[in-house]
Design an enzyme around this catalytic site. Structure first.
Site, PDB file in Angstrom:
ATOM      1  N   ASN A  15       0.855  -1.194   0.000  1.00 19.93           N
ATOM      2  CA  ASN A  15       0.000   0.000   0.000  1.00 19.93           C
ATOM      3  C   ASN A  15       0.893   1.246   0.000  1.00 19.93           C
ATOM      4  OD1 ASN A  15      -1.417   2.274   1.136  1.00 19.93           O
ATOM      5  ND2 ASN A  15      -3.074   0.902   1.682  1.00 19.93           N
ATOM      6  N   HIS A  18       0.931   6.243   1.877  1.00 19.78           N
ATOM      7  CA  HIS A  18       1.647   7.220   2.708  1.00 19.78           C
ATOM      8  C   HIS A  18       2.858   7.835   2.028  1.00 19.78           C
ATOM      9  CE1 HIS A  18      -1.377   6.821   5.582  1.00 19.78           C
ATOM     10  NE2 HIS A  18      -1.187   5.514   5.688  1.00 19.78           N
ATOM     11  N   HIS A  51      -5.606   3.595  -1.603  1.00 19.53           N
ATOM     12  CA  HIS A  51      -6.927   3.974  -1.099  1.00 19.53           C
ATOM     13  C   HIS A  51      -7.249   5.384  -1.587  1.00 19.53           C
ATOM     14  CE1 HIS A  51      -9.621   4.356   2.773  1.00 19.53           C
ATOM     15  NE2 HIS A  51     -10.284   4.616   1.661  1.00 19.53           N
ATOM     16  N   ARG A  57      -7.111  12.775   0.795  1.00 17.45           N
ATOM     17  CA  ARG A  57      -6.038  13.275   1.667  1.00 17.45           C
ATOM     18  C   ARG A  57      -4.659  12.747   1.282  1.00 17.45           C
ATOM     19  NH1 ARG A  57      -7.401  10.151   7.257  1.00 17.45           N
ATOM     20  NH2 ARG A  57      -9.404  11.126   6.908  1.00 17.45           N
ATOM     21  N   THR A 109      -8.316   3.752   8.697  1.00 20.97           N
ATOM     22  CA  THR A 109      -9.524   2.920   8.707  1.00 20.97           C
ATOM     23  C   THR A 109      -9.557   2.154  10.029  1.00 20.97           C
ATOM     24  OG1 THR A 109      -9.141   2.733   6.345  1.00 20.97           O
ATOM     25  CG2 THR A 109     -10.833   1.331   7.266  1.00 20.97           C
ATOM     26  N   GLU A 159     -11.142  -9.158   3.255  1.00 20.30           N
ATOM     27  CA  GLU A 159      -9.867  -8.821   3.896  1.00 20.30           C
ATOM     28  C   GLU A 159     -10.159  -8.568   5.365  1.00 20.30           C
ATOM     29  OE1 GLU A 159      -7.182  -6.111   1.913  1.00 20.30           O
ATOM     30  OE2 GLU A 159      -6.393  -5.416   3.844  1.00 20.30           O
TER      31      GLU A 159
HETATM   32  N1  PXP Z   1      -5.857  -3.024   4.032  1.00 17.03           N
HETATM   33  C1  PXP Z   1      -6.820  -2.069   4.034  1.00 17.03           C
HETATM   34  C2  PXP Z   1      -8.165  -2.432   3.530  1.00 17.03           C
HETATM   35  C3  PXP Z   1      -6.525  -0.759   4.475  1.00 17.03           C
HETATM   36  O1  PXP Z   1      -7.491   0.172   4.463  1.00 17.03           O
HETATM   37  C4  PXP Z   1      -5.213  -0.461   4.894  1.00 17.03           C
HETATM   38  C5  PXP Z   1      -4.873   0.921   5.329  1.00 17.03           C
HETATM   39  O2  PXP Z   1      -5.614   1.271   6.392  1.00 17.03           O
HETATM   40  C6  PXP Z   1      -4.262  -1.473   4.870  1.00 17.03           C
HETATM   41  C7  PXP Z   1      -4.598  -2.749   4.436  1.00 17.03           C
HETATM   42  C8  PXP Z   1      -2.838  -1.231   5.258  1.00 17.03           C
HETATM   43  O3  PXP Z   1      -2.725  -0.871   6.584  1.00 17.03           O
HETATM   44  P1  PXP Z   1      -1.325  -0.330   7.102  1.00 17.03           P
HETATM   45  O4  PXP Z   1      -1.068   0.957   6.376  1.00 17.03           O
HETATM   46  O5  PXP Z   1      -1.555  -0.151   8.558  1.00 17.03           O
HETATM   47  O6  PXP Z   1      -0.295  -1.363   6.777  1.00 17.03           O
END
Ligand code: PXP
Length: 247
Positions: A15, A18, A51, A57, A109, A159
């Site tokens: 992901n 960030h 996302h 944001r 989330t 998930e």
């Molecule tokens: N999976 C989903 C559906 C998410 O919304 C997020 C981010 O909140 C993540 C995985 C990854 O979470 P993290 O950034 O805490 O690793």
């Protein structure tokens, strides 16, 4: 990356939200989340997750369009269950759409989607996305009531939100782990592919990666944070090594 011949492979979705958070702190183009996605692919990610929040944001509409053009691996678009986001998904055609709950004031989330409570609202959305060959995933708590709703919604993937597990300590963490393992078994028995994510890091990922039914982990914040110290390539490779060892 786990070789395709592995009897029970576990995919890693990286992901990159960030990276966009850092970019947006200054409003310019750097650091570019698409460049991070390409680096993640080179480091052995099996997919990219982003996302598109309603308030934009971090990831922007343009980021999603650029990701679709730049990456060859599957894109997992995380999105709220809103008509706007469904329309974007149908236009963009990502490999997968993970429906997440969204509250504007939350930092992240904070919990799973109430698939049972929002059944009526979700049903036409899951249907429309599935009809467009987008693999729908529901980001839920590993709770039998929510899994049963996912079965009735005909979602091919769930998930599990691992936030409570990641935040718990000692015996409480063991309880959360059991809940996720039981949920994964229940989902798989009913033909749903279980994934997991949220708050996973080097210290807590192995126990989740060891749950045999879980086929994909989506990890972001920790990998991007760790990249500040050791680089994105090394942070992803190390996560992969831990996941593969746990398998
Ligand atoms: N999976 C989903 C559906 C998410 O919304 C997020 C981010 O909140 C993540 C995985 C990854 O979470 P993290 O950034 O805490 O690793």
């Amino acid at each position: 990356m786990i070789p395709p011949s592995h009897p029970n492979p576990l995919r890693l979705g990286v992901n990159i939200d960030h990276v966009a958070t850092i970019r947006n702190a200054r409003g310019g183009p750097h650091p570019d989340p698409v460049r991070a996605a390409l680096n993640a692919v080179a480091a052995g990610a099996d997919g990219i997750t982003a996302h598109l929040r309603e308030d934009r944001r971090h990831i922007s509409d343009e980021d999603i369009a650029r990701l679709m053009g730049a990456i060859t691996l599957p894109l997992n678009l995380e999105m709220a269950a809103t008509p706007e986001m469904v329309a974007i998904a149908l236009r963009t055609r990502p490999h997968a759409a993970c429906i997440v709950p969204e509250r504007r004031k939350e930092r992240t989330t904070e919990g799973g989607l109430d698939a049972a409570g929002q059944f009526k609202q979700l049903s036409p959305m899951v249907e429309a996305l599935s009809a467009a060959s987008i693999r729908v995933s529901l980001f839920i708590e590993a709770d039998p009531r929510q899994i049963e709703a996912a079965i009735r919604l005909k979602a091919p993937v769930v998930e599990f939100h691992t936030g409570a597990y990641a935040n718990a300590q000692g015996a409480a963490r063991a309880v959360e782990l059991r809940r996720i393992a039981d949920g994964a078994a229940l989902a798989a028995r009913n033909g749903i592919e279980p994934h997991a994510g949220h708050g996973l890091n080097y210290d807590n990922v192995a126990a989740i990666a060891a749950i045999p039914q879980i086929r994909e982990l989506n990890i972001g914040h920790f990998l991007v944070g760790e990249a500040l110290f050791i680089g994105l390539d090394a942070s992803i490779r190390h996560m992969r090594t831990i996941m593969d060892a746990a398998r």
